[in-house]
Design a protein around this motif. Structure first.
Motif, mmCIF file in Angstrom:
data_model
loop_
_atom_site.group_PDB
_atom_site.id
_atom_site.type_symbol
_atom_site.label_atom_id
_atom_site.label_comp_id
_atom_site.label_asym_id
_atom_site.label_seq_id
_atom_site.Cartn_x
_atom_site.Cartn_y
_atom_site.Cartn_z
ATOM 1 N N VAL A 27 -5.153 -5.788 -2.038
ATOM 2 C CA VAL A 27 -5.639 -5.945 -0.666
ATOM 3 C C VAL A 27 -4.593 -6.653 0.193
ATOM 4 C CG1 VAL A 27 -7.369 -7.086 0.769
ATOM 5 C CG2 VAL A 27 -8.072 -5.875 -1.310
ATOM 6 N N ALA A 28 -4.019 -7.726 -0.358
ATOM 7 C CA ALA A 28 -3.047 -8.499 0.411
ATOM 8 C C ALA A 28 -1.824 -7.647 0.766
ATOM 9 C CB ALA A 28 -2.622 -9.731 -0.384
ATOM 10 N N LEU A 29 -1.323 -6.891 -0.210
ATOM 11 C CA LEU A 29 -0.134 -6.075 0.042
ATOM 12 C C LEU A 29 -0.441 -4.933 1.011
ATOM 13 C CD1 LEU A 29 1.486 -5.867 -3.506
ATOM 14 C CD2 LEU A 29 2.280 -7.178 -1.546
ATOM 15 N N ALA A 30 -1.658 -4.366 0.897
ATOM 16 C CA ALA A 30 -2.035 -3.295 1.825
ATOM 17 C C ALA A 30 -2.094 -3.838 3.249
ATOM 18 C CB ALA A 30 -3.378 -2.701 1.418
ATOM 19 N N ALA A 31 -2.666 -5.046 3.398
ATOM 20 C CA ALA A 31 -2.747 -5.661 4.732
ATOM 21 C C ALA A 31 -1.350 -5.946 5.266
ATOM 22 C CB ALA A 31 -3.564 -6.949 4.657
ATOM 23 N N LEU A 32 -0.489 -6.465 4.396
ATOM 24 C CA LEU A 32 0.888 -6.763 4.798
ATOM 25 C C LEU A 32 1.597 -5.476 5.243
ATOM 26 C CD1 LEU A 32 3.148 -8.929 4.936
ATOM 27 C CD2 LEU A 32 3.784 -8.238 2.614
ATOM 28 N N SER A 33 1.408 -4.411 4.462
ATOM 29 C CA SER A 33 2.036 -3.134 4.819
ATOM 30 C C SER A 33 1.561 -2.668 6.187
ATOM 31 C CB SER A 33 1.694 -2.047 3.797
ATOM 32 O OG SER A 33 1.997 -2.468 2.506
ATOM 33 N N ALA A 34 0.242 -2.768 6.423
ATOM 34 C CA ALA A 34 -0.307 -2.300 7.692
ATOM 35 C C ALA A 34 0.277 -3.078 8.857
ATOM 36 C CB ALA A 34 -1.830 -2.431 7.673
ATOM 37 N N VAL A 60 -8.264 -11.123 -14.561
ATOM 38 C CA VAL A 60 -7.112 -10.216 -14.454
ATOM 39 C C VAL A 60 -7.364 -9.179 -13.356
ATOM 40 C CG1 VAL A 60 -5.797 -8.430 -15.643
ATOM 41 C CG2 VAL A 60 -6.434 -10.508 -16.863
ATOM 42 N N LEU A 61 -8.560 -8.577 -13.392
ATOM 43 C CA LEU A 61 -8.886 -7.530 -12.409
ATOM 44 C C LEU A 61 -8.941 -8.102 -10.995
ATOM 45 C CD1 LEU A 61 -11.620 -5.540 -14.355
ATOM 46 C CD2 LEU A 61 -9.296 -4.802 -13.835
ATOM 47 N N ALA A 62 -9.515 -9.310 -10.869
ATOM 48 C CA ALA A 62 -9.644 -9.929 -9.551
ATOM 49 C C ALA A 62 -8.266 -10.224 -8.965
ATOM 50 C CB ALA A 62 -10.471 -11.207 -9.642
ATOM 51 N N GLN A 63 -7.366 -10.700 -9.833
ATOM 52 C CA GLN A 63 -6.021 -10.994 -9.329
ATOM 53 C C GLN A 63 -5.349 -9.709 -8.833
ATOM 54 O OE1 GLN A 63 -2.909 -11.931 -12.058
ATOM 55 N NE2 GLN A 63 -1.904 -13.371 -10.666
ATOM 56 N N GLN A 64 -5.513 -8.638 -9.606
ATOM 57 C CA GLN A 64 -4.926 -7.350 -9.194
ATOM 58 C C GLN A 64 -5.504 -6.879 -7.864
ATOM 59 O OE1 GLN A 64 -5.787 -5.022 -12.851
ATOM 60 N NE2 GLN A 64 -3.680 -4.300 -12.573
ATOM 61 N N ALA A 65 -6.850 -6.935 -7.774
ATOM 62 C CA ALA A 65 -7.509 -6.463 -6.554
ATOM 63 C C ALA A 65 -7.053 -7.296 -5.360
ATOM 64 C CB ALA A 65 -9.024 -6.537 -6.717
ATOM 65 N N GLY A 66 -6.959 -8.626 -5.589
ATOM 66 C CA GLY A 66 -6.524 -9.520 -4.510
ATOM 67 C C GLY A 66 -5.140 -9.142 -4.007
ATOM 68 N N TRP A 67 -4.217 -8.920 -4.945
ATOM 69 C CA TRP A 67 -2.857 -8.545 -4.544
ATOM 70 C C TRP A 67 -2.826 -7.176 -3.857
ATOM 71 C CZ3 TRP A 67 0.815 -11.370 -3.209
ATOM 72 C CH2 TRP A 67 1.155 -12.550 -3.878
ATOM 73 N N LEU A 72 -5.862 -0.021 -10.278
ATOM 74 C CA LEU A 72 -5.425 -1.090 -9.373
ATOM 75 C C LEU A 72 -3.906 -1.226 -9.393
ATOM 76 C CD1 LEU A 72 -8.201 -3.726 -10.145
ATOM 77 C CD2 LEU A 72 -7.832 -2.555 -7.969
ATOM 78 N N SER A 73 -3.301 -1.027 -10.578
ATOM 79 C CA SER A 73 -1.841 -1.136 -10.661
ATOM 80 C C SER A 73 -1.164 -0.037 -9.851
ATOM 81 C CB SER A 73 -1.389 -1.088 -12.120
ATOM 82 O OG SER A 73 -1.319 0.247 -12.580
ATOM 83 N N VAL A 74 -1.829 1.125 -9.787
ATOM 84 C CA VAL A 74 -1.273 2.227 -8.991
ATOM 85 C C VAL A 74 -1.281 1.849 -7.505
ATOM 86 C CG1 VAL A 74 -1.765 4.583 -8.194
ATOM 87 C CG2 VAL A 74 -1.780 4.063 -10.633
ATOM 88 N N LEU A 75 -2.350 1.174 -7.067
ATOM 89 C CA LEU A 75 -2.422 0.718 -5.671
ATOM 90 C C LEU A 75 -1.320 -0.298 -5.374
ATOM 91 C CD1 LEU A 75 -6.238 0.161 -4.987
ATOM 92 C CD2 LEU A 75 -4.734 1.899 -4.027
ATOM 93 N N ILE A 76 -1.140 -1.251 -6.296
ATOM 94 C CA ILE A 76 -0.104 -2.266 -6.086
ATOM 95 C C ILE A 76 1.269 -1.600 -6.027
ATOM 96 C CG2 ILE A 76 1.034 -4.304 -7.068
ATOM 97 C CD1 ILE A 76 -1.645 -5.077 -8.290
ATOM 98 N N LEU A 101 5.946 1.242 -0.756
ATOM 99 C CA LEU A 101 5.887 1.467 0.693
ATOM 100 C C LEU A 101 6.698 0.390 1.412
ATOM 101 C CD1 LEU A 101 4.633 3.044 3.092
ATOM 102 C CD2 LEU A 101 2.727 1.435 3.009
ATOM 103 N N LEU A 102 6.491 -0.864 1.008
ATOM 104 C CA LEU A 102 7.223 -1.970 1.643
ATOM 105 C C LEU A 102 8.718 -1.821 1.387
ATOM 106 C CD1 LEU A 102 4.762 -4.851 0.771
ATOM 107 C CD2 LEU A 102 5.394 -4.121 3.076
ATOM 108 N N THR A 103 9.085 -1.397 0.174
ATOM 109 C CA THR A 103 10.500 -1.182 -0.132
ATOM 110 C C THR A 103 11.080 -0.097 0.770
ATOM 111 O OG1 THR A 103 10.004 -1.713 -2.430
ATOM 112 C CG2 THR A 103 12.122 -0.682 -1.993
ATOM 113 N N GLY A 104 10.349 1.001 0.917
ATOM 114 C CA GLY A 104 10.821 2.089 1.768
ATOM 115 C C GLY A 104 10.954 1.651 3.215
ATOM 116 N N MET A 105 10.039 0.778 3.653
ATOM 117 C CA MET A 105 10.061 0.349 5.054
ATOM 118 C C MET A 105 11.257 -0.538 5.392
ATOM 119 S SD MET A 105 6.023 -0.170 5.692
ATOM 120 C CE MET A 105 6.255 -1.529 6.800
ATOM 121 N N THR A 106 11.972 -1.032 4.371
ATOM 122 C CA THR A 106 13.194 -1.780 4.679
ATOM 123 C C THR A 106 14.206 -0.857 5.358
ATOM 124 O OG1 THR A 106 14.115 -1.323 2.500
ATOM 125 C CG2 THR A 106 12.942 -3.409 2.771
#
Lengths: 271, 355
Positions: free
Chosen positions: A249-256, A240-247, A157-161, A167-172
């Motif tokens: 998903v949220a960051l992936a949606a934001l990136s998209a 801990v895992l749920a918080q990671q998964a939540g972030w 999950l940390s690799v996904l985050i 990705l968001l940093t690069g998109m700046t």
């Protein structure tokens, strides 16, 4: 189109990435030496801090515990150096992203596929050797099998985050040409708020609260909390895992969403 | 090219960019820290055209035609500010990935190959991305082997190839998945004559066997002449010429004849004599020490000029080069500029019988 067919289309980007990577073998050696040197400095510094307290020292860490924390944090940092931020920023800046856009694939997914071999290679060629080396030099805490499994899941999950953050940093690059500054800033923010420089448990109360709420926590502090068993019961671990998964998903949606917006008004590509 | 339904349609296609206005010098650069002024630049200004399926069209344009920007909208990279375009029935920027399956692209300045991989490895990746069926992939590779000598590129990483070698691979890559339309945006082909011919054969084959439509933008007249059969000249959003390249050349308003002679007359005197005998004609020395005579087709026919030269000089050799495409285009743009400056004046006809 089925998900399998879709995924298969991105596989060549992963294998191609691996092939490219193997052309720069010496790079892993350099990364390994750098990581080991960085780890050595922090480990011996912190061991001096904990030398005076035979039992649990500050933050409830033992000397072996803090050693394990810092070394694994260093390895996680190497794992998260997936180069997505550098490559996206460079491709946007040079306009090479145009070439990606004439292919029947999604650019963020291409980048994800292409970073997987980098992460795997960093783990195997840098992370594991550095950990092995230090395990001979300094005493470390051996995790239970259950905690090791939780840690493995949490690391994925940390690799996904880390991918989304990079990705968001690069998109700046769509907004500024000085992505170098943005990347430096990101690196510092992540190193601090992920708990890589200083464990979050040692931060003053309000700062720790902020760090715990941010997505970066899931990059280093989250996996290590599970590895060292610093959680309360099954609920604590799942939290801990749920918080990671939540972030993730949220960051992936934001990136998209941001990616869509950015390409919709793509201009800075030269006439 | 008559009768084929259009594969590409542009209707009032417009693209505007916001450009940050920056003052000159260091002070100007510092000022942008506090104020940002923007200026709207219209790269593509209400362009409408149709390109028939199966044609090989050179997309030629001056100010306001925004060649590369138009290509970026046709390939789905950019969304038009207003107007729309269709490629094989799809609006590219709305369905970018679907459109990408049916087009092939070469951007001259950018590589679409994998920088660190060999050309065959890049092709294998492209095969997977585009789901190219095995027989198609085999057939195309055989063709590239035969025509482009692609095997000679071997296992060298793309970054170590020469420009000509890379261009060969780029062109092959753009055709690998049998696209309905290929866009070659200023491919500055960098190929020698033999390979230029090979590219021409390759395009012709794709064109005849698969009906592939080719759209080329280029500043290199040689590339245009080698690859394209028709030209689409766009200026200020209007199509000013659509037809064969030969037709376009015929609109030239100046022709020239170059000759050498055996008379003892010194060069300046010879030039003077021609200019006196044929008023309105310009005679000058060309690079090879011969005399070049430029004459307006409105005033003289080729026959009149040649008759005059045969009468006055003992010709050693003499030839009449093709009208210069660049000259023709410059003339097209200039005419357009004067027309828009004085709209009530009827434009002089440029077509003439002299060919």
């Amino acid at each position: 189109m089925s998900a399998v067919t879709r995924a298969r289309r991105y596989l060549p980007f992963a294998t191609g990435g691996l092939q490219s990577l193997l052309q720069y073998r010496s790079m892993f050696f350099v990364t390994g030496v750098t990581a080991a040197a960085g780890a050595a400095v922090t480990v011996f510094l912190w061991r001096a801090v904990y030398a005076g307290s035979p039992g649990a020292g500050p933050g409830g860490f033992t000397a072996a515990g803090i050693t394990t924390y810092l070394l694994v944090a260093q390895v996680l940092q190497v794992l998260h150096a997936n180069r997505v931020d550098d490559e996206v920023a460079a491709e946007v800046y040079r306009g090479d992203v145009a070439v990606m856009l004439v292919r029947p694939v999604s650019y963020p997914l291409v980048r994800f596929a292409a970073c997987l071999p980098v992460v795997a290679a960093n783990a195997l060629l840098v992370g594991v050797p550095v950990l092995l080396l230090f395990s001979f030099l300094v005493p470390m805490t051996a995790p239970t099998a259950g905690n090791a499994a939780l840690f493995a899941l949490s690391t994925l999950l940390s690799v996904l985050i880390a991918f989304c953050v990079n990705l968001l940093t690069g998109m700046t690059g769509f907004l500024t040409t000085n992505t170098w500054g943005v990347r430096m800033l990101k690196q510092s923010v992540v190193a601090f708020f992920a708990g890589q420089l200083v464990p979050i448990a040692l931060m003053p109360g309000p700062l720790a609260a902020v760090a715990m709420a941010l997505p970066f926590r899931g990059m280093v502090d989250g996996p290590l909390t599970l590895l060292l068993g610093r959680y309360e019961g099954v609920a604590g671990a799942l939290g801990v895992l749920a918080q990671q998964a939540g972030w993730a998903v949220a960051l992936a949606a934001l990136s998209a969403v941001l990616w869509r917006a950015a390409t919709g008004r793509l201009e800075v590509l030269g006439g | 090219m008559t009768g084929s339904p259009p594969v590409i349609v542009a209707e009032n296609l417009t693209k505007e960019f916001r450009v940050a206005e920056r003052g000159p010098g260091l002070l100007g650069a510092l000022a942008t820290l506090f104020t940002r002024e923007h200026r709207i630049v219209r790269a593509v200004d209400g362009v409408s055209f149709e390109i028939p399926a199966g044609s090989r069209t050179a997309y030629i344009g001056a100010n306001g035609a925004g060649k590369s920007t138009t290509i970026k909208m046709l390939t789905g990279i950019m969304t038009p500010t207003s107007g729309r375009c269709l490629v094989a029935g799809i609006e590219p920027y709305r369905e970018r990935q679907r459109n990408a399956r049916s087009i092939g692209v070469v951007f001259g300045q950018r590589s679409q190959l994998w920088w660190d991989l060999s050309v065959p490895d890049s092709f294998r990746i492209l095969r997977r991305i585009y789901d190219i069926p095995e027989p198609v992939y085999r057939r195309n590779l055989r063709l590239y082997r035969e025509l482009l000598d692609i095997d000679a590129l071997g296992t060298t990483p793309v970054r170590q190839l020469s420009l000509g070698q890379r261009m060969r691979a780029e062109i092959a890559a753009s055709l690998l998945h049998d696209p309905a339309v290929v866009f070659w945006d200023e491919p500055t082909i960098g190929l020698d004559m033999v390979l230029k011919e090979a590219v021409r054969v390759l395009v012709n084959r794709a064109n005849q066997e698969l009906g592939t439509t080719v759209v080329l933008t280029s500043h290199d007249i040689g590339d245009i002449a080698a690859i394209c059969d028709s030209a689409l000249v766009v200026d200020r959003g209007r199509v000013v010429h659509q037809g064969t390249i030969q037709d376009l050349l015929r609109t030239a308003d100046r022709r020239s004849v170059t000759f050498d002679h055996r008379d003892p007359l010194p060069l300046p005197a010879a030039c003077e004599e021609i200019e006196r005998g044929l008023p309105g004609v310009r005679a000058s020395e060309d690079d090879g020490g011969r005399i070049r005579v430029d004459y307006p087709v409105a005033a003289f026919t080729s026959r009149q000029v040649l008759a005059f030269l045969l009468d006055r000089f003992d010709l050693a050799d003499c030839y009449a080069p093709e009208p210069d495409l660049e000259d023709v285009l410059r003339r097209v743009y200039e005419r357009d500029a004067t027309e828009s400056a004085s709209p009530d004046q009827p434009a002089a006809p440029v077509e003439s019988g002299a060919a």
